[in-house]
Design an enzyme around this catalytic site. Sequence first.
Site: not given
Length: 249
Positions: A24, A197, A200
């Site tokens: 991600s 967070d 990320h």
Amino acid sequence: MALCEAVASGSPLVWPRVLLFGDSITQFSFQQGGWGASLADMLVRKCDVLNRGFSGYNTRWAKIILPRLVRKGSGLDSPVAVTIFFGANDSALKDENPKQHVPLEEFVANLRSMVRYLRSVDVPEGRLILITPPPLCEAAWAQECLQQGCKLNRLNSVVGEYARACLQVAQDCGADALDLWSLMQKDGQDFSSYLSDGLHLSPKGNEFVFSHLWPLIEKKVSSLPFLLPYWRDIAEARPELSLLGDGDH
């Protein structure tokens, strides 16, 4: 000159490629201000920057799909640079997140397998950059996990083990490496602002990654020309003489 005649007489224009392969943190890198978007901006008219990031993926799954992304005989030149950016999911705690967790020894084997495969399809080690996962801000990620109804499923100390393993693979294989885990924690600095967070990247984190990755990418693409002529250099009377060459800059 008719368009079909022009196309027939011009040599194919092949755009070099930079491949970003990861989880991600790579997938999200094309968002506004992302490190991948910044790379693409720097390489406009020199390279296509391809985002092949897959949210939630680990190296166990990555090594399976890599041959679908890069292969011989595809009609495209091999990438001029490839980033391999995994570990944030592999390092998840087995008891709390068994689906994404990959044991450290397997993580190492998977990275080596991907490097070997790329070598077999004419992407040598000198074009590779292995990137470690960034550090984990446990307090912030614990809050994220709580909102999702689960326990803290990662620890920064464990992420560090995977980061060190990634560096060792790069050293053994002769590839470049970017040690985000150490750089973001250098001199005991508070690294939480680099993360949105706890896991990320934040806008500041994206800037950090780009600023450290660009020098590694730049040395691999510095010899590439600016594709097609500058507009002032195009022959006014017969533009095809300027535009149907070999992609000269």
